[in-house]
Design a protein around this motif. Structure first.
Motif, short mmCIF file in Angstrom:
data_model
loop_
_atom_site.label_atom_id
_atom_site.label_comp_id
_atom_site.label_asym_id
_atom_site.label_seq_id
_atom_site.Cartn_x
_atom_site.Cartn_y
_atom_site.Cartn_z
N ASN A 1 8.38 6.91 -0.13
CA ASN A 1 8.68 5.51 0.13
C ASN A 1 8.83 5.32 1.64
O ASN A 1 9.01 6.29 2.38
CB ASN A 1 9.98 5.11 -0.58
N PRO A 2 8.77 4.07 2.12
CA PRO A 2 8.93 3.82 3.55
C PRO A 2 10.24 4.38 4.12
O PRO A 2 10.29 4.76 5.29
CB PRO A 2 8.90 2.30 3.65
N ASP A 3 11.29 4.49 3.28
CA ASP A 3 12.56 5.02 3.77
C ASP A 3 12.63 6.55 3.71
O ASP A 3 13.66 7.14 4.01
CB ASP A 3 13.73 4.40 3.01
N GLY A 4 11.54 7.20 3.31
CA GLY A 4 11.48 8.66 3.28
C GLY A 4 11.87 9.28 1.95
O GLY A 4 11.73 10.48 1.77
N THR A 5 12.36 8.48 1.00
CA THR A 5 12.69 9.01 -0.32
C THR A 5 11.41 9.22 -1.12
O THR A 5 10.38 8.62 -0.84
CB THR A 5 13.64 8.06 -1.08
N GLN A 6 11.51 10.09 -2.11
CA GLN A 6 10.33 10.40 -2.92
C GLN A 6 10.08 9.33 -3.97
O GLN A 6 11.01 8.73 -4.51
CB GLN A 6 10.51 11.75 -3.59
N ARG A 7 8.80 9.11 -4.26
CA ARG A 7 8.39 8.14 -5.28
C ARG A 7 7.53 8.89 -6.29
O ARG A 7 6.69 9.71 -5.93
CB ARG A 7 7.55 7.04 -4.61
N LYS A 8 7.76 8.62 -7.58
CA LYS A 8 6.97 9.23 -8.64
C LYS A 8 6.73 8.17 -9.71
O LYS A 8 7.67 7.51 -10.15
CB LYS A 8 7.70 10.42 -9.24
N ARG A 9 5.47 7.97 -10.08
CA ARG A 9 5.11 6.97 -11.09
C ARG A 9 4.25 7.62 -12.15
O ARG A 9 3.39 8.45 -11.85
CB ARG A 9 4.28 5.85 -10.46
N ARG B 1 0.84 -1.20 0.00
CA ARG B 1 0.00 0.00 0.00
C ARG B 1 0.87 1.24 0.00
O ARG B 1 1.89 1.30 0.67
CB ARG B 1 -0.90 0.03 1.24
N ALA B 2 0.45 2.23 -0.77
CA ALA B 2 1.19 3.48 -0.84
C ALA B 2 0.21 4.64 -0.96
O ALA B 2 -0.76 4.57 -1.71
CB ALA B 2 2.13 3.48 -2.04
N ARG B 3 0.49 5.69 -0.21
CA ARG B 3 -0.35 6.89 -0.24
C ARG B 3 0.10 7.80 -1.37
O ARG B 3 1.29 8.10 -1.52
CB ARG B 3 -0.25 7.63 1.09
N ILE B 4 -0.84 8.27 -2.16
CA ILE B 4 -0.55 9.28 -3.18
C ILE B 4 -0.68 10.63 -2.52
O ILE B 4 -1.72 10.97 -1.96
CB ILE B 4 -1.53 9.16 -4.38
N ARG B 5 0.40 11.40 -2.55
CA ARG B 5 0.42 12.71 -1.90
C ARG B 5 0.46 13.87 -2.88
O ARG B 5 0.25 15.02 -2.52
CB ARG B 5 1.62 12.81 -0.96
N CYS B 6 0.79 13.57 -4.16
CA CYS B 6 0.87 14.65 -5.15
C CYS B 6 0.59 14.08 -6.54
O CYS B 6 0.65 12.87 -6.75
CB CYS B 6 2.23 15.32 -5.12
N SER B 7 0.26 14.99 -7.47
CA SER B 7 0.04 14.59 -8.85
C SER B 7 0.59 15.68 -9.77
O SER B 7 0.72 16.83 -9.36
CB SER B 7 -1.45 14.35 -9.12
N ASN B 8 0.91 15.28 -10.99
CA ASN B 8 1.40 16.21 -12.00
C ASN B 8 0.49 16.16 -13.22
O ASN B 8 -0.03 15.11 -13.56
CB ASN B 8 2.81 15.85 -12.46
N LYS B 9 0.35 17.33 -13.86
CA LYS B 9 -0.38 17.45 -15.12
C LYS B 9 0.51 18.18 -16.11
O LYS B 9 1.42 18.91 -15.70
CB LYS B 9 -1.66 18.27 -14.94
N LYS B 10 0.23 18.02 -17.40
CA LYS B 10 0.99 18.77 -18.40
C LYS B 10 0.79 20.26 -18.19
O LYS B 10 1.71 21.05 -18.26
CB LYS B 10 0.57 18.36 -19.81
N ASP B 11 -0.46 20.66 -17.97
CA ASP B 11 -0.80 22.05 -17.71
C ASP B 11 -1.46 22.08 -16.34
O ASP B 11 -2.65 21.86 -16.20
CB ASP B 11 -1.75 22.59 -18.77
#
Length: 65
Positions: free
Chosen positions: A29-37, A4-14
């Motif tokens: 991530n659990p270790d505190g690093t940022q995740r982006k998919r 399970r992972a919480r989504i905290r942000c999103s990106n759009k083209k505009d």
């Protein structure tokens, strides 16, 4: 069992256009690093059963499907 992972942000083209499609989601991530998919990768992760994503705001949690 899916991770399970919480989504905290999103990106759009505009980013200012509310009708623009989301291109990426991210969080920590659990270790505190940022995740982006990318959205495509997140969908594959959900469909494969490897990941379950959710959003949380004001103490309410909702799964992303």
């Amino acid at each position: 069992m899916a991770k399970r992972a919480r989504i905290r942000c999103s990106n759009k083209k505009d980013g200012k256009n509310p009708r623009e499609r989301i291109t990426h989601v991210g969080g920590l991530n659990p270790d505190g690093t940022q995740r982006k998919r990318s959205i495509d990768q997140a969908i594959k992760d959900i469909e494969s059963g490897e990941w379950k994503f959710y959003v949380e705001e004001y103490g309410r949690t909702v799964d992303v499907v």
